[in-house]
Write an enzyme that holds these catalytic residues in place. Sequence first.
Site, PDB file in Angstrom:
ATOM      1  N   ASP A  25     -11.727  73.488  76.354  1.00  0.00           N
ATOM      2  CA  ASP A  25     -12.564  73.950  75.234  1.00  0.00           C
ATOM      3  C   ASP A  25     -12.973  75.384  75.556  1.00  0.00           C
ATOM      4  O   ASP A  25     -12.764  75.872  76.677  1.00  0.00           O
ATOM      5  CB  ASP A  25     -13.783  73.007  75.124  1.00  0.00           C
ATOM      6  CG  ASP A  25     -14.632  73.241  73.882  1.00  0.00           C
ATOM      7  OD1 ASP A  25     -14.211  73.998  72.984  1.00  0.00           O
ATOM      8  OD2 ASP A  25     -15.732  72.663  73.810  1.00  0.00           O
ATOM      9  N   GLN A  85     -15.686  64.238  67.523  1.00  0.00           N
ATOM     10  CA  GLN A  85     -14.453  64.882  67.991  1.00  0.00           C
ATOM     11  C   GLN A  85     -13.705  63.968  68.960  1.00  0.00           C
ATOM     12  O   GLN A  85     -12.479  63.870  68.905  1.00  0.00           O
ATOM     13  CB  GLN A  85     -14.797  66.215  68.671  1.00  0.00           C
ATOM     14  CG  GLN A  85     -13.573  66.974  69.116  1.00  0.00           C
ATOM     15  CD  GLN A  85     -12.750  67.488  67.954  1.00  0.00           C
ATOM     16  OE1 GLN A  85     -13.259  68.175  67.082  1.00  0.00           O
ATOM     17  NE2 GLN A  85     -11.456  67.168  67.917  1.00  0.00           N
ATOM     18  N   ARG A  93     -25.523  68.813  62.718  1.00  0.00           N
ATOM     19  CA  ARG A  93     -25.033  69.656  63.824  1.00  0.00           C
ATOM     20  C   ARG A  93     -26.198  70.537  64.235  1.00  0.00           C
ATOM     21  O   ARG A  93     -26.706  71.324  63.435  1.00  0.00           O
ATOM     22  CB  ARG A  93     -23.846  70.507  63.367  1.00  0.00           C
ATOM     23  CG  ARG A  93     -23.493  71.607  64.365  1.00  0.00           C
ATOM     24  CD  ARG A  93     -22.173  72.265  64.111  1.00  0.00           C
ATOM     25  NE  ARG A  93     -21.085  71.369  64.474  1.00  0.00           N
ATOM     26  CZ  ARG A  93     -19.827  71.757  64.641  1.00  0.00           C
ATOM     27  NH1 ARG A  93     -19.494  73.027  64.494  1.00  0.00           N
ATOM     28  NH2 ARG A  93     -18.889  70.883  64.965  1.00  0.00           N
TER      29      ARG A  93
HETATM   30  N1  NVA Z   1     -18.033  73.221  72.856  1.00  0.00           N
HETATM   31  C1  NVA Z   1     -17.898  73.896  71.578  1.00  0.00           C
HETATM   32  C2  NVA Z   1     -17.251  72.989  70.590  1.00  0.00           C
HETATM   33  C3  NVA Z   1     -17.041  73.595  69.222  1.00  0.00           C
HETATM   34  C4  NVA Z   1     -16.446  72.630  68.245  1.00  0.00           C
HETATM   35  C5  NVA Z   1     -19.269  74.356  71.098  1.00  0.00           C
HETATM   36  O1  NVA Z   1     -20.237  73.590  71.236  1.00  0.00           O
HETATM   37  O2  NVA Z   1     -19.365  75.480  70.601  1.00  0.00           O
HETATM   38  N1   CP Z   2     -13.969  70.996  66.423  1.00  0.00           N
HETATM   39  C1   CP Z   2     -15.004  71.270  65.613  1.00  0.00           C
HETATM   40  O1   CP Z   2     -16.030  70.583  65.589  1.00  0.00           O
HETATM   41  O2   CP Z   2     -14.790  72.351  64.800  1.00  0.00           O
HETATM   42  P1   CP Z   2     -15.869  73.094  63.881  1.00  0.00           P
HETATM   43  O3   CP Z   2     -16.805  73.809  64.792  1.00  0.00           O
HETATM   44  O4   CP Z   2     -15.033  74.035  63.053  1.00  0.00           O
HETATM   45  O5   CP Z   2     -16.574  72.082  63.050  1.00  0.00           O
END
Ligand code: NVA
Ligand code: CP
Length: 308
Positions: free
Chosen positions: A224, A139, A109
Amino acid sequence: MPNTNKPLRHFLQFSDLSRDELDYLFERTRWIKQQFKSYQKYWPLVDRTLVMIFEKASTRTRLSFEAGMHQLGGSAIYLNTRDSQLGRGEPVEDAAQVISRMSDIVMIRTFEQAIIERFAANSRVPVINGLTNEYHPCQILADIFTFVEHRGPIQGKTVAWIGDSNNMCNTWLQAAKLLDFKVRVSTPPGYEIEAALAGEAGAHFQTFADPMEAARGADLVTTDVWTSMGFEAENEERMRDFADWQVDADMMKVAAPNAVFMHCLPAHRGEEVSAEVIDGPQSVVWDEAENRLHVQKALMEFLLLGRI
Ligand code: NVA
Ligand code: CP
């Protein structure tokens, strides 16, 4: 040990899998979920090690990958930018060389998609995108699997995307093209979709200035957060710009009568979604979150063992 007989496959964006492979993955997900629900031990990945690299926060992604790998008989190691050399400027290429010699599969990530691509280009083992600024493919695997569980095949159905043209939105649009469904997108002015990431509007997606129009007749309404991780400096401005892009009960009324509501979570009630909708009868967000576990187990099985 890496399986050298099999071509190396990564999952860096949704379109890295073909439609046929996605169908296979969903079929495996159903079986793996069923085993889990009936307390059947399924350990195809004994002695395999997953390394999870987090440069951004997470609850679901960490938990589902770590628990998932243990449930498949393997082990998982958590690394973050704060307490590894990753945060002290070690080149991504060097980190990839080293990490992939000591593990069997890697989940990352991070911020720019280019980082994960550079990592993958220097990795001996499969790399999975656990969210970048541009995409969140794991996701969307879970979201589509959840839709199919609740409403049957997604082919020919309509998804409404309300809000930011972010990693989730880009991935929905890739998925629509591959799996042959439509997305009706509404983003505030100034936050439009980038064609380089999501493709051009056309057969698989349309854009609408009015979020109510985007939601009209949709089989799935989804949104989102207004401010994704990495964009916190824009938060105040975004609160103003996104104020009319909330999924509320009135919006759900214009969607199809049996429409479901999804959100990848974490959610901000009173911002992108009203409490009434996310906690209401059309919401499937808890199944959606749980399904991260099952689809990712199928994904790791596929990337490590191929079709079995
Ligand atoms: N669009 C959000 C998703 C979090 C799971 C982000 O990137 O913060
Ligand atoms: N939806 C999702 O990826 O959640 P987290 O940020 O908690 O991993």
